[in-house]
Design an enzyme around this catalytic site. Structure first.
Site, short mmCIF file in Angstrom:
data_model
loop_
_atom_site.label_atom_id
_atom_site.label_comp_id
_atom_site.label_asym_id
_atom_site.label_seq_id
_atom_site.Cartn_x
_atom_site.Cartn_y
_atom_site.Cartn_z
N GLU A 155 -5.63 -8.24 -0.82
CA GLU A 155 -6.31 -8.04 0.47
C GLU A 155 -7.77 -7.73 0.22
OE1 GLU A 155 -4.70 -5.26 3.35
OE2 GLU A 155 -2.66 -5.78 2.78
N GLU A 160 0.82 -1.22 0.00
CA GLU A 160 0.00 0.00 0.00
C GLU A 160 0.85 1.26 0.00
OE1 GLU A 160 -4.07 -1.61 2.06
OE2 GLU A 160 -2.77 -0.42 3.30
C1 BG6 Z 1 -4.38 -2.77 4.95
C2 BG6 Z 1 -3.05 -3.26 5.42
O1 BG6 Z 1 -4.33 -1.41 5.12
O2 BG6 Z 1 -5.54 -3.14 5.63
C3 BG6 Z 1 -3.09 -4.31 6.49
O3 BG6 Z 1 -2.20 -3.62 4.37
C4 BG6 Z 1 -4.26 -4.07 7.42
O4 BG6 Z 1 -1.85 -4.30 7.13
C5 BG6 Z 1 -5.54 -4.16 6.60
O5 BG6 Z 1 -4.29 -4.89 8.51
C6 BG6 Z 1 -6.81 -4.04 7.41
O6 BG6 Z 1 -6.78 -2.90 8.19
P1 BG6 Z 1 -7.03 -2.95 9.76
O7 BG6 Z 1 -6.81 -1.57 10.22
O8 BG6 Z 1 -8.41 -3.43 9.95
O9 BG6 Z 1 -6.02 -3.92 10.29
#
Ligand code: BG6
Length: 478
Positions: free
Chosen positions: A373, A179
């Site tokens: 993701e 990211e």
């Molecule tokens: C992304 C990241 O921003 O979202 C992860 O690459 C992160 O590291 C994921 O965990 C989900 O966000 P959060 O804040 O719910 O953990």
């Protein structure tokens, strides 16, 4: 045309959110270790509050993570049982170079990942490695100021050369920076940057991004030289911006918002800064220090594929009253979309937004995509056996997988794979909580670090296994 026969189904994690073992195996201290959970977290990750070591007031969840450092065999066996074709994980830089600026790597750190990759291959799982997922050795921050300093390119080069050489034949899929656009929103987490009182923060952030872009192109060059089989990608926190209204000014505003992130992929995929970006920073009075050789490097060494995270779409408007009705999201504040429901953390749920985002990106670059993701952070309540009936998670994922398939089957988007975020429960990057869970596997640990760390399967475990076995044909929740 359906999903490819060799479609890479799997799950994703990041070292700082699951490994723990922060002071074992010769590992050095990193920025991610000293980020506490609780109300001060945001100020620390955004570089507004300086935290360079632990203190007694705070709790630091990355110290233990979910203890994957000691339990990776058990965890990978469970991924194997679900039929994962790939497992996305990241390298803790300070395991390989504890200070970051050494010439020689730490053998114990290298060995750790070598064993882990071999363990993946035992189950036919292809590792997908993020070289940097928000972590930076602390010494590089205190000595050099993190990515604001051009010297970071050399240290990163050393890291990547070491990894590509050592893991040749074991790892084929790589991502340079997780990211990359998050640097603009959380510069301490994204780039080891905290700010001094009177400095121009925008200037610092864009210069740091330039360094990361050059480092990313250099890594792509080195990775291809060491093994032409390597596939090296970039990674963006994506999610299309919608105009709140069809007022052309809202439409224009949403395009501008998208460009605030896409300029990075423009560089990584097309090899040059787009004019709209150069004009924008000129107006802002930002002067980037760019060496003449940077242009050639960026142009020649573009990525093989484009990966991104998708949790939600975003909304913007010129209407000031509405603009203040924000909703939470992946570090990006966005206007609330009245057509969508939201998670318990206020992240709005928009499966069709995934198809829209995929099409936007594919239309723009015409390179293969990889969704690395996607997932729902939710509160899970296990029964006495640790079993969770997470129908809400199954619903979220199946709705998104359906639109992902539509993008491929109906729109012809080229897609290599899909990894859900936090396939095993882990520490949240945004809040530092354990209670914000994404996994198919429940981990017995709470927000204060209490629990047995026992792993148990949730209902979604068997559901995802069937999704993978049917190559996405069977999304039904039984
Ligand atoms: C992304 C990241 O921003 O979202 C992860 O690459 C992160 O590291 C994921 O965990 C989900 O966000 P959060 O804040 O719910 O953990």
């Amino acid at each position: 045309m359906g999903l490819r026969k060799d479609f890479l189904w799997g799950g994703a994690t990041a070292a700082n959110q699951c490994e723990g073992g922060y002071n074992e195996g010769g590992r050095g201290l990193a920025n991610v270790d000293v980020v506490p959970n609780g109300p001060d977290r945001l100020a620390v990750i955004s570089g507004q509050r300086k935290m360079i070591d632990f203190d007694d007031e705070h709790f630091y969840p990355a110290k233990v993570g979910i203890d994957m450092y000691h339990r990776f065999k058990e965890d990978i066996a469970l991924f194997g049982e679900m039929g994962f074709k790939t497992y996305r994980l990241s390298i803790a830089w300070s395991r390989i170079f504890p200070n970051g600026d050494e010439d020689t790597p730490n053998e114990e750190g290298l060995k750790f990942y070598e064993e882990l990759f071999k363990e993946c291959h035992k189950y036919g799982i292809e590792p997908l490695v993020t070289i940097t997922h928000f972590d930076c050795p602390m010494h590089l921050i205190t000595e050099y100021g993190g990515w604001r300093n051009r010297k970071m390119i050399d240290f990163y080069e050393n890291l990547t050369r070491t990894l590509f050489t050592r893991y040749k034949g074991l790892v084929k899929y790589w991502l340079t920076f997780n990211e990359i656009n998050v640097l603009l929103h959380a510069p301490f987490m994204g780039a080891g940057i905290y700010f001094e009182d009177d400095e121009n923060q925008e200037q610092v952030k864009y210069q740091a991004l330039h360094h990361e872009l050059v480092a990313s192109a250099l890594a792509t060059k080195i990775g291809h030289e060491i093994d032409p089989e390597n596939k090296i990608g970039c990674m963006l926190a994506a999610g299309a911006y919608y105009p709140y209204d069809c007022d052309p000014r809202d439409v224009w505003e949403s395009r501008k918002k998208d460009r605030e992130s896409y300029f990075l992929t423009d560089v990584q995929s097309r090899g040059e800064y787009p004019n709209y970006f150069l004009k924008e920073i000129e107006r802002k009075g930002i002067k980037l220090e760019i060496k003449p050789e940077d242009f050639e490097l960026l142009k020649k060494h573009t990525v093989d594929y484009i990966s991104f995270s998708y949790y939600s779409s975003r909304v913007t408007t010129v209407n000031k009253e509405i603009l203040n009705e924000n909703t939470d999201g992946n570090l990006f504040a966005s206007v609330k979309n009245p057509h969508l429901k939201a998670s318990e953390w206020g992240w709005q749920i928009d499966p069709l937004g995934l198809r829209i985002t995929m099409n936007d990106i594919y239309d723009r670059y015409q390179k293969p995509l990889f969704i690395v993701e996607n997932g729902l952070g939710a509160i899970d309540v296990p029964d006495e056996n640790g079993y969770v009936e997470d129908d809400y998670r199954i619903q979220y994922l199946s709705d998104h997988i359906q639109t992902m398939k539509d993008a491929v089957e109906i729109d012809g988007v080229e897609l290599w794979g899909y990894t859900t975020w936090g396939c095993i429960d882990l520490v949240s990057a945004g809040t530092g909580e354990m209670s914000k869970r994404y996994g198919f596997i429940y981990v017995d640990l709470d927000d204060k670090g209490e629990g047995t760390l026992r792993r148990t399967k949730k209902k979604s475990f068997d559901w995802y296994k069937e999704v993978i076995a049917s190559n996405g044909a069977n999304l039904r929740n039984k």
